[in-house]
Design a protein around this motif. Sequence first.
Motif, PDB file in Angstrom:
ATOM      1  N   ASN A 176       0.132   9.776 -19.975  1.00 56.85           N
ATOM      2  CA  ASN A 176       0.377  10.065 -21.394  1.00 56.85           C
ATOM      3  C   ASN A 176      -0.345   9.104 -22.331  1.00 56.85           C
ATOM      4  O   ASN A 176      -0.177   9.164 -23.546  1.00 56.85           O
ATOM      5  CB  ASN A 176       1.881  10.088 -21.698  1.00 56.85           C
ATOM      6  CG  ASN A 176       2.549   8.734 -21.442  1.00 56.85           C
ATOM      7  OD1 ASN A 176       1.938   7.683 -21.559  1.00 56.85           O
ATOM      8  ND2 ASN A 176       3.840   8.774 -21.083  1.00 56.85           N
ATOM      9  N   GLY A 177      -1.128   8.179 -21.753  1.00 57.59           N
ATOM     10  CA  GLY A 177      -1.988   7.325 -22.571  1.00 57.59           C
ATOM     11  C   GLY A 177      -1.315   6.141 -23.207  1.00 57.59           C
ATOM     12  O   GLY A 177      -1.888   5.524 -24.111  1.00 57.59           O
ATOM     13  N   THR A 178      -0.119   5.764 -22.750  1.00 59.65           N
ATOM     14  CA  THR A 178       0.585   4.628 -23.370  1.00 59.65           C
ATOM     15  C   THR A 178       0.424   3.335 -22.580  1.00 59.65           C
ATOM     16  O   THR A 178       0.920   2.294 -22.989  1.00 59.65           O
ATOM     17  CB  THR A 178       2.090   4.948 -23.502  1.00 59.65           C
ATOM     18  OG1 THR A 178       2.624   5.185 -22.198  1.00 59.65           O
ATOM     19  CG2 THR A 178       2.312   6.175 -24.378  1.00 59.65           C
ATOM     20  N   ALA A 179      -0.261   3.364 -21.437  1.00 56.09           N
ATOM     21  CA  ALA A 179      -0.404   2.164 -20.612  1.00 56.09           C
ATOM     22  C   ALA A 179      -1.335   1.160 -21.273  1.00 56.09           C
ATOM     23  O   ALA A 179      -2.256   1.524 -22.014  1.00 56.09           O
ATOM     24  CB  ALA A 179      -0.938   2.542 -19.230  1.00 56.09           C
ATOM     25  N   ASP A 180      -1.092  -0.114 -20.982  1.00 59.87           N
ATOM     26  CA  ASP A 180      -1.951  -1.187 -21.479  1.00 59.87           C
ATOM     27  C   ASP A 180      -3.259  -1.166 -20.692  1.00 59.87           C
ATOM     28  O   ASP A 180      -3.258  -1.390 -19.473  1.00 59.87           O
ATOM     29  CB  ASP A 180      -1.238  -2.531 -21.293  1.00 59.87           C
ATOM     30  CG  ASP A 180      -2.077  -3.711 -21.799  1.00 59.87           C
ATOM     31  OD1 ASP A 180      -3.161  -3.478 -22.361  1.00 59.87           O
ATOM     32  OD2 ASP A 180      -1.613  -4.862 -21.619  1.00 59.87           O
ATOM     33  N   PRO A 181      -4.415  -0.921 -21.341  1.00 64.12           N
ATOM     34  CA  PRO A 181      -5.695  -0.849 -20.598  1.00 64.12           C
ATOM     35  C   PRO A 181      -6.005  -2.135 -19.841  1.00 64.12           C
ATOM     36  O   PRO A 181      -6.680  -2.094 -18.807  1.00 64.12           O
ATOM     37  CB  PRO A 181      -6.725  -0.582 -21.707  1.00 64.12           C
ATOM     38  CG  PRO A 181      -5.939  -0.017 -22.843  1.00 64.12           C
ATOM     39  CD  PRO A 181      -4.599  -0.643 -22.772  1.00 64.12           C
ATOM     40  N   ALA A 182      -5.528  -3.275 -20.343  1.00 65.85           N
ATOM     41  CA  ALA A 182      -5.818  -4.550 -19.677  1.00 65.85           C
ATOM     42  C   ALA A 182      -5.204  -4.619 -18.281  1.00 65.85           C
ATOM     43  O   ALA A 182      -5.652  -5.411 -17.442  1.00 65.85           O
ATOM     44  CB  ALA A 182      -5.305  -5.709 -20.530  1.00 65.85           C
ATOM     45  N   LYS A 183      -4.170  -3.797 -18.013  1.00 66.18           N
ATOM     46  CA  LYS A 183      -3.549  -3.795 -16.696  1.00 66.18           C
ATOM     47  C   LYS A 183      -4.382  -3.017 -15.672  1.00 66.18           C
ATOM     48  O   LYS A 183      -4.108  -3.078 -14.468  1.00 66.18           O
ATOM     49  CB  LYS A 183      -2.137  -3.179 -16.773  1.00 66.18           C
ATOM     50  CG  LYS A 183      -1.162  -3.921 -17.682  1.00 66.18           C
ATOM     51  CD  LYS A 183      -0.794  -5.260 -17.110  1.00 66.18           C
ATOM     52  CE  LYS A 183       0.220  -5.186 -16.014  1.00 66.18           C
ATOM     53  NZ  LYS A 183       1.564  -4.824 -16.420  1.00 66.18           N
ATOM     54  N   ILE A 184      -5.407  -2.269 -16.148  1.00 70.43           N
ATOM     55  CA  ILE A 184      -6.218  -1.430 -15.264  1.00 70.43           C
ATOM     56  C   ILE A 184      -7.676  -1.878 -15.237  1.00 70.43           C
ATOM     57  O   ILE A 184      -8.313  -1.919 -14.185  1.00 70.43           O
ATOM     58  CB  ILE A 184      -6.135   0.052 -15.693  1.00 70.43           C
ATOM     59  CG1 ILE A 184      -4.670   0.520 -15.745  1.00 70.43           C
ATOM     60  CG2 ILE A 184      -6.965   0.931 -14.785  1.00 70.43           C
ATOM     61  CD1 ILE A 184      -3.962   0.473 -14.415  1.00 70.43           C
ATOM     62  N   ASN A 185      -8.214  -2.243 -16.386  1.00 72.58           N
ATOM     63  CA  ASN A 185      -9.640  -2.529 -16.515  1.00 72.58           C
ATOM     64  C   ASN A 185     -10.062  -3.688 -15.601  1.00 72.58           C
ATOM     65  O   ASN A 185      -9.485  -4.775 -15.628  1.00 72.58           O
ATOM     66  CB  ASN A 185      -9.972  -2.875 -17.967  1.00 72.58           C
ATOM     67  CG  ASN A 185     -11.461  -3.039 -18.197  1.00 72.58           C
ATOM     68  OD1 ASN A 185     -12.284  -2.348 -17.596  1.00 72.58           O
ATOM     69  ND2 ASN A 185     -11.833  -3.975 -19.062  1.00 72.58           N
ATOM     70  N   GLY A 186     -11.068  -3.432 -14.767  1.00 73.32           N
ATOM     71  CA  GLY A 186     -11.611  -4.455 -13.886  1.00 73.32           C
ATOM     72  C   GLY A 186     -10.706  -4.815 -12.725  1.00 73.32           C
ATOM     73  O   GLY A 186     -10.908  -5.851 -12.096  1.00 73.32           O
TER      74      GLY A 186
END
Length: 732
Positions: free
Chosen positions: A285-295
């Motif tokens: 749904n797009g509410t996740a923190d991107p920093a938890k996934i990126n890299g």
Amino acid sequence: MANRLLGFVLLVFLVSLRISDPQFLQSIRHQSFDLYQQLKPRQYMPVPVTIVDLDEQSLREYGQWPWPRTRIAQLIDRLTQMGAITIGFDIIFAEPDRLSPAQIARDNSFLPRQIARELSKLPNNEKAMAEAMRRNYVVIGQSTVRNRADETEAQAEFQYQPPVQLGEDPSQFLNDFPQLVRNVGELERAAKGLGVITVEQDSDGIIRRVPLIIQVEGKIWTSLSIETLRVASGGNTLAIRTHRDGIEQIVIAPNQINTDAQGRIWPYFTKSVDDRFVSIASILNGTADPAKINGRMVLVGTSAVGLEDYRSIPVGERVPGVEVHAQVIENILTDQTLTRNVVSERLEMLGTAIIGLLIVLLVPSFRAIVSFCCVTILIFGTLMISWWFFSQQLLLVDATWPIMTFSFLFIFGATANYIREEQKRREIRGAFGQYLSPALVDQLSDNPERLVLGGQTKELSVLFTDVRGFTTISESYKDYPQGLTQLMNRFLTVLSQPILDRNGTIDKYMGDAIMAFWNAPVDEEDHAMQACLSALDMISNVAELNRERQGELSQSETETYHEINVGVGINTGPCVVGNMGSHNRFDYTALGDTVNLASRLEGQSKPYGLPIVIGSSTANVVMDKLAVYEIDLIRVKGKNEPVKIYALGGDAGIAKSDDFVAFRAMNAAMLSAYRTQDWTSAFEALEMLDGLGEKLNLPIEEYIFIYETRIAEFRANPPGPNWDGVYTATSK
């Protein structure tokens, strides 16, 4: 010499036991290692690993599992867009998606033919998922099975790439599973790697060791954690370094991971940490923190309770299975894996055997206390060394088998010494065991020099008990004397047990009466409290005995039920305690004014109708803790000085109750009015006291009657202005 030889045989047996290493020994050792991790779990340090969690929230928002593969494809695309460098699935996609259009057409024969044909033309859901997988570095799971099943399409499709072998052939050190549970072939062709998700638990259900490589049908596969790490590092070739004792390392450049001989690591676990997890729902749904996934490397698994993928780990928690894989990657990236290797095990056995041999040789020569101190130091030192290696070097050194070995050898040596010494004591035990208490016999056998007359002055708490109306009870058994003997034994048992339970000394039995004391021969710091608590237990035990006998004798033709009532007197003070008697026959007993007063107090329990009467010295100690209240100022028979006497009405729970606080205050007011010759106020207080005593279930009827009678007499014949309020007792 014989003892040392037997000790050496015991040592050989213990060493042989460790070499064979049975299951119970492994279990004890593993539990000690678990305790270390519970005392000092690994501190969580963020590393580029995130668990994307199929949690309860995800199931609520997107429906029950399994989801259509198109939604999994959507998840992969979302993770790819958010910058995930690798996606590993702790999930097996073993069957085609039942929600693919063609499958829906086949499963629903009622659909119109045209609609069924159109659905059959649409691409299946596996294709959508496979296309999404090709857009990222995806590793999917597979699992071992212990029994061979039918061949699957996936086994024929996958192109197996064996690891590089450095040294001995590693397959000889690995268990060989017969087959894998694999994924749909279309998905495996799109994956960058296949990782085995099997993590076997020990016999007690706890996961302590995690295999990094698994052998199936002679082929070596990598675990999900290692395969994810390998793919994330650019698909580097995996190498296995071995030596003659087993596997030594798994190498994925630049990581060199030390393992045990079977290619397993001992993860150093943390407690479960929420920061590791991101809900799948928040990704979709797009509410996740991107920093938890990126890299980051992403592992997809489930914590939903209904999907039952929970595992027990040494820190005392049950965690989702995917978290075990994540913690393995964290261990590798932070270089915090625990080490348990062949060299340390051999040093453990060698060191323990040498020290054990010294114990066998030296313990028989030392006194028991010296041997005990030495072995205690050895045990404590072993624990400290084992803990130091764990906490400072992350090396698992077993302390349980050395401690067990040292303890058994010491116990054997000490027992042998004890048997030798016991032979010297048998003469004393045989001579005095018939007429001295067992505790005193033990003391005399340990210290024969105490076999002399004399005593010492100590503060004791002395207790006397007596049965009310015992003559009447005895007369009812004149035609059945055996019944009286049985009753006496049963009755004295329920009175004696509370004394023994609270470290009292039973001085003597006098018919139906008992004399006991506390603080000799063994010191008892709170002896007054223990005496009072024993008395309360006695009254409770007698009440229970009465209930039992009433039920037992309701149909008896040989015995008549008589309720047993007991009076107890307790006093605290200095006594002479020791061996009293003649040179030919003596006993361990207590003498003195304190003992005499305790006996008189027991006698006063009858006229006052109160089960337990205690002296002022005892009352002063327990007043703030137990339900104690003053009952009179009397001059007992044989003493000129008046003494205050008190009743013990209950334990700490009663003492703290509002009703008892009010009762004690009203009782004090009554006694004050009585001693100041305020008869009216004293009588009114007695009436109120009666009601309060009834609420507390205190047996104060006789107590109130005594004071009502006295007040009536004093009203008729006033005692005069010089009256001191003392009542002179005429009975013992």
